[in-house]
Design a protein around this motif. Sequence first.
Motif, PDB file in Angstrom:
ATOM      1  N   ILE A 150      11.445  87.279  -9.005  1.00  0.00           N
ATOM      2  CA  ILE A 150      10.095  87.123  -9.540  1.00  0.00           C
ATOM      3  C   ILE A 150      10.094  87.205 -11.066  1.00  0.00           C
ATOM      4  CG2 ILE A 150       9.065  88.042  -7.436  1.00  0.00           C
ATOM      5  CD1 ILE A 150       8.546  90.654  -8.872  1.00  0.00           C
ATOM      6  N   GLY A 151      11.308  87.232 -11.637  1.00  0.00           N
ATOM      7  CA  GLY A 151      11.413  87.222 -13.085  1.00  0.00           C
ATOM      8  C   GLY A 151      10.941  88.489 -13.762  1.00  0.00           C
ATOM      9  N   ALA A 152      10.933  89.595 -13.023  1.00  0.00           N
ATOM     10  CA  ALA A 152      10.494  90.876 -13.592  1.00  0.00           C
ATOM     11  C   ALA A 152      11.711  91.777 -13.756  1.00  0.00           C
ATOM     12  CB  ALA A 152       9.459  91.532 -12.684  1.00  0.00           C
ATOM     13  N   ASP A 153      12.262  91.814 -14.954  1.00  0.00           N
ATOM     14  CA  ASP A 153      13.484  92.573 -15.197  1.00  0.00           C
ATOM     15  C   ASP A 153      13.226  94.024 -15.588  1.00  0.00           C
ATOM     16  OD1 ASP A 153      15.074  90.381 -14.650  1.00  0.00           O
ATOM     17  OD2 ASP A 153      14.930  89.635 -16.704  1.00  0.00           O
ATOM     18  N   SER A 154      11.973  94.409 -15.667  1.00  0.00           N
ATOM     19  CA  SER A 154      11.661  95.765 -16.110  1.00  0.00           C
ATOM     20  C   SER A 154      12.030  96.790 -15.045  1.00  0.00           C
ATOM     21  CB  SER A 154      10.169  95.886 -16.420  1.00  0.00           C
ATOM     22  OG  SER A 154       9.399  95.734 -15.251  1.00  0.00           O
ATOM     23  N   ASP A 155      12.312  97.993 -15.489  1.00  0.00           N
ATOM     24  CA  ASP A 155      12.618  99.071 -14.552  1.00  0.00           C
ATOM     25  C   ASP A 155      11.433  99.371 -13.645  1.00  0.00           C
ATOM     26  OD1 ASP A 155      15.140  99.332 -15.594  1.00  0.00           O
ATOM     27  OD2 ASP A 155      14.578 100.905 -17.018  1.00  0.00           O
ATOM     28  N   ALA A 156      10.229  99.196 -14.188  1.00  0.00           N
ATOM     29  CA  ALA A 156       9.036  99.467 -13.387  1.00  0.00           C
ATOM     30  C   ALA A 156       8.956  98.533 -12.178  1.00  0.00           C
ATOM     31  CB  ALA A 156       7.783  99.321 -14.246  1.00  0.00           C
ATOM     32  N   ALA A 157       9.312  97.252 -12.380  1.00  0.00           N
ATOM     33  CA  ALA A 157       9.275  96.298 -11.269  1.00  0.00           C
ATOM     34  C   ALA A 157      10.304  96.658 -10.193  1.00  0.00           C
ATOM     35  CB  ALA A 157       9.526  94.886 -11.790  1.00  0.00           C
ATOM     36  N   LYS A 158      11.507  97.036 -10.634  1.00  0.00           N
ATOM     37  CA  LYS A 158      12.536  97.420  -9.677  1.00  0.00           C
ATOM     38  C   LYS A 158      12.125  98.681  -8.907  1.00  0.00           C
ATOM     39  CE  LYS A 158      16.299  95.491 -12.455  1.00  0.00           C
ATOM     40  NZ  LYS A 158      17.543  95.770 -13.203  1.00  0.00           N
ATOM     41  N   ASN A 159      11.566  99.631  -9.631  1.00  0.00           N
ATOM     42  CA  ASN A 159      11.137 100.868  -8.973  1.00  0.00           C
ATOM     43  C   ASN A 159      10.025 100.607  -7.971  1.00  0.00           C
ATOM     44  OD1 ASN A 159      12.974 102.189 -10.584  1.00  0.00           O
ATOM     45  ND2 ASN A 159      11.447 102.923 -12.059  1.00  0.00           N
ATOM     46  N   LEU A 160       9.101  99.732  -8.335  1.00  0.00           N
ATOM     47  CA  LEU A 160       8.002  99.397  -7.431  1.00  0.00           C
ATOM     48  C   LEU A 160       8.523  98.727  -6.167  1.00  0.00           C
ATOM     49  CD1 LEU A 160       4.945  99.326  -6.994  1.00  0.00           C
ATOM     50  CD2 LEU A 160       4.900  97.102  -8.146  1.00  0.00           C
ATOM     51  N   THR A 161       9.549  97.878  -6.316  1.00  0.00           N
ATOM     52  CA  THR A 161      10.145  97.221  -5.143  1.00  0.00           C
ATOM     53  C   THR A 161      10.778  98.240  -4.211  1.00  0.00           C
ATOM     54  OG1 THR A 161      10.593  95.237  -6.447  1.00  0.00           O
ATOM     55  CG2 THR A 161      11.830  95.518  -4.398  1.00  0.00           C
ATOM     56  N   ILE A 162      11.503  99.198  -4.771  1.00  0.00           N
ATOM     57  CA  ILE A 162      12.127 100.225  -3.943  1.00  0.00           C
ATOM     58  C   ILE A 162      11.080 101.018  -3.173  1.00  0.00           C
ATOM     59  CG2 ILE A 162      13.389 102.423  -4.077  1.00  0.00           C
ATOM     60  CD1 ILE A 162      15.073 101.178  -6.299  1.00  0.00           C
ATOM     61  N   VAL A 163       9.997 101.359  -3.840  1.00  0.00           N
ATOM     62  CA  VAL A 163       8.919 102.097  -3.170  1.00  0.00           C
ATOM     63  C   VAL A 163       8.302 101.255  -2.057  1.00  0.00           C
ATOM     64  CG1 VAL A 163       6.640 103.128  -3.488  1.00  0.00           C
ATOM     65  CG2 VAL A 163       8.422 103.499  -5.204  1.00  0.00           C
ATOM     66  N   ALA A 164       8.126  99.950  -2.310  1.00  0.00           N
ATOM     67  CA  ALA A 164       7.537  99.070  -1.301  1.00  0.00           C
ATOM     68  C   ALA A 164       8.443  98.940  -0.079  1.00  0.00           C
ATOM     69  CB  ALA A 164       7.268  97.688  -1.903  1.00  0.00           C
ATOM     70  N   VAL A 165       9.750  98.773  -0.313  1.00  0.00           N
ATOM     71  CA  VAL A 165      10.694  98.687   0.813  1.00  0.00           C
ATOM     72  C   VAL A 165      10.684  99.982   1.610  1.00  0.00           C
ATOM     73  CG1 VAL A 165      13.137  98.522   1.416  1.00  0.00           C
ATOM     74  CG2 VAL A 165      12.165  96.967  -0.278  1.00  0.00           C
ATOM     75  N   GLY A 166      10.654 101.115   0.909  1.00  0.00           N
ATOM     76  CA  GLY A 166      10.602 102.403   1.599  1.00  0.00           C
ATOM     77  C   GLY A 166       9.349 102.538   2.455  1.00  0.00           C
ATOM     78  N   ALA A 167       8.223 102.093   1.919  1.00  0.00           N
ATOM     79  CA  ALA A 167       6.968 102.171   2.680  1.00  0.00           C
ATOM     80  C   ALA A 167       7.021 101.291   3.923  1.00  0.00           C
ATOM     81  CB  ALA A 167       5.801 101.759   1.785  1.00  0.00           C
ATOM     82  N   LEU A 168       7.591 100.099   3.787  1.00  0.00           N
ATOM     83  CA  LEU A 168       7.682  99.199   4.937  1.00  0.00           C
ATOM     84  C   LEU A 168       8.585  99.771   6.020  1.00  0.00           C
ATOM     85  CD1 LEU A 168       7.894  95.714   3.172  1.00  0.00           C
ATOM     86  CD2 LEU A 168       6.121  96.459   4.760  1.00  0.00           C
ATOM     87  N   MET A 169       9.731 100.348   5.628  1.00  0.00           N
ATOM     88  CA  MET A 169      10.644 100.882   6.646  1.00  0.00           C
ATOM     89  C   MET A 169       9.986 102.037   7.397  1.00  0.00           C
ATOM     90  SD  MET A 169      13.560 103.025   4.573  1.00  0.00           S
ATOM     91  CE  MET A 169      13.177 104.574   3.735  1.00  0.00           C
ATOM     92  N   ILE A 170       9.170 102.827   6.698  1.00  0.00           N
ATOM     93  CA  ILE A 170       8.470 103.922   7.368  1.00  0.00           C
ATOM     94  C   ILE A 170       7.483 103.363   8.398  1.00  0.00           C
ATOM     95  CG2 ILE A 170       6.819 105.793   6.997  1.00  0.00           C
ATOM     96  CD1 ILE A 170       8.213 106.267   4.279  1.00  0.00           C
ATOM     97  N   VAL A 171       6.795 102.269   8.032  1.00  0.00           N
ATOM     98  CA  VAL A 171       5.852 101.642   8.970  1.00  0.00           C
ATOM     99  C   VAL A 171       6.584 101.120  10.200  1.00  0.00           C
ATOM    100  CG1 VAL A 171       4.273  99.699   9.291  1.00  0.00           C
ATOM    101  CG2 VAL A 171       4.178 101.049   7.196  1.00  0.00           C
ATOM    102  N   TYR A 172       7.721 100.437  10.000  1.00  0.00           N
ATOM    103  CA  TYR A 172       8.472  99.900  11.139  1.00  0.00           C
ATOM    104  C   TYR A 172       8.837 100.997  12.140  1.00  0.00           C
ATOM    105  CZ  TYR A 172       9.215  95.650   8.355  1.00  0.00           C
ATOM    106  OH  TYR A 172       9.040  94.517   7.614  1.00  0.00           O
ATOM    107  N   VAL A 173       9.325 102.110  11.619  1.00  0.00           N
ATOM    108  CA  VAL A 173       9.815 103.173  12.489  1.00  0.00           C
ATOM    109  C   VAL A 173       8.661 103.917  13.154  1.00  0.00           C
ATOM    110  CG1 VAL A 173      11.070 105.362  12.546  1.00  0.00           C
ATOM    111  CG2 VAL A 173      11.949 103.446  11.203  1.00  0.00           C
ATOM    112  N   THR A 174       7.661 104.286  12.377  1.00  0.00           N
ATOM    113  CA  THR A 174       6.582 105.100  12.938  1.00  0.00           C
ATOM    114  C   THR A 174       5.714 104.310  13.906  1.00  0.00           C
ATOM    115  OG1 THR A 174       5.207 104.585  11.007  1.00  0.00           O
ATOM    116  CG2 THR A 174       6.479 106.633  10.947  1.00  0.00           C
ATOM    117  N   VAL A 175       5.572 103.025  13.674  1.00  0.00           N
ATOM    118  CA  VAL A 175       4.710 102.209  14.542  1.00  0.00           C
ATOM    119  C   VAL A 175       5.496 101.575  15.691  1.00  0.00           C
ATOM    120  CG1 VAL A 175       3.201 100.185  14.636  1.00  0.00           C
ATOM    121  CG2 VAL A 175       3.098 101.720  12.666  1.00  0.00           C
ATOM    122  N   GLY A 176       6.637 100.962  15.381  1.00  0.00           N
ATOM    123  CA  GLY A 176       7.353 100.188  16.397  1.00  0.00           C
ATOM    124  C   GLY A 176       8.419 100.939  17.151  1.00  0.00           C
TER     125      GLY A 176
END
Length: 549
Positions: A150-176
């Motif tokens: 997405i052309g976002a090389d900032s540390d903030a963008a990378k950190n936000l992605t990690i948080v988003a992936v973590g949130a999704l994995m929690i949803v997969y496990v707790t729901v499914g």
Amino acid sequence: MTGTETLTVSLFGAVVALTLYITMIASRQNTAAGDFYHGGRGFSGFQNGLAISGDYMSAASFLGISGAIALNGYDGFLYSIGFLVAWLVALLLVAELLRNTGRYTMADVLSYRMRQKPVRTAAATSTVVVSIFYLLAQMAGAGKLVALLIGADSDAAKNLTIVAVGALMIVYVTVGGMRGTTYVQIVKACLLMTGTVIVVFLTLLKFDFNISRMLAEASERDAQEKLGDGFNAAAAEVREFLYLGGGAQYGLTGTTKIDFISLALALVLGTAGLPHILIRFYTVPTAKDARTSVLWAIGIIGSFYLMTLVLGFGAAALLGRNAIIAEDASGNLASPLLAEEVGGGEGSAGGAILLALISAVAFATILAVVAGLTLASSSSFSHDLYANVIKSGNCSEQEEVKVARISAFVIGGVAIVLSLFAQDLNIAFLVALAFAVAASANLPSILLNLFWPRFNTRGATWAIYGGLIVCVGLIIFSPNVSGGPTALFKEHDWSYFPLKNPGIISIPAGFLFGILGTLTSKEPESIAKYRNFEVRALTGAGAEKAAQH
């Protein structure tokens, strides 16, 4: 946002929407604890083989290994060889026996003929540590991948992605639960194989399907970029990049040759001790299906790892190490960059489409693997620690599943925080450390329990804690953590242990601690209980009740 980035984000959104939909559908079928832990043992051997492949072919495989091959030649390909050969150990020694003697977790197998609380506590501790190491690799890769696309090389963008992936994995496990996670892994395996085949086909097309030509050009380009004007004079020596294992990682000194062997041991023996792989054997109805699922997994995974050879050397030949390192110093983005190149190059419609497709596949890969890891660790915490240690078995299934979901939040949160500090490390290296911990702590206790009648509670706990402490301790004092340009703490140096991978020391230590613990214990030997356990292991009789003795 450019057209390429818009397409990429759209495909990411489609992957996330599809996996969330699958998870929601699967959640409607979760009515009991067994549905959450092993999907009701309702998957066929072929389905489980696909799911195992989806669980196993991680970001380390798709991003880390191809990058390691592109930058280090033969040395990088060792990862592929080790990951594949490891399945023979899992097939011949672990898969069927584990499925027959366990119920939900690895600790079920160990505690059947031993004291519950100490063994389950040790097994749960090891499971969480291995899962955290593995989660770091996947989520660090996600941050780099999305930042590039997405052309976002900032540390903030990378950190936000990690948080988003973590949130999704929690949803997969707790729901499914296991059912939803399994279907996500099946879809991911199909997407990954399809995407990889497309890129490999287009890469080979660039060389008229002449693999020898591709390898030669990769070696020559690597030599030219390393040596500059001195290329012609020293080209023969730099051919080691391709043939002799003389790359940047191993094969140069006595210490690095030992490190090479240590890594190989960890990769080959680690798979049979990975908790998120072990729990997959509980999802099939029979022992025959467990064997069948491993055979399918070997075929699918083997085909994929052969294709990483083309991905890595193709990237080295078409892009060159300098271009790969410019985007990511660890080489983790070699595969997406290769996809863009063979699709038509930067700025072309074909390159943009293929880059977006492969990146979405890699993102799906990360989501599926982190879900499996989180499920394994949260299941072990709730079933082993909470239900059988804290509550001493006096716990309803509903309460146990509730605790599993809560622990998924906690473990996911810890993984998110640690991943924010591990983004500069090579993904394949991080996974190799997870394999070393699994081979040092889990595998000795599993094999000694399955095949040694005298093995007892002290032996099991000593094997797990001894292997775990030695392995993690050596990692802390290795060049991976301090003292080197790629270390976690570059400005400090406490690298007293010279090897990057501790397996050659920690794996024998795990077995040694297990043997010493058993021989020094005064616990009465129970051959009759072992014989009963052996019958279960070989026949599967009473497999569902193996943990409820």
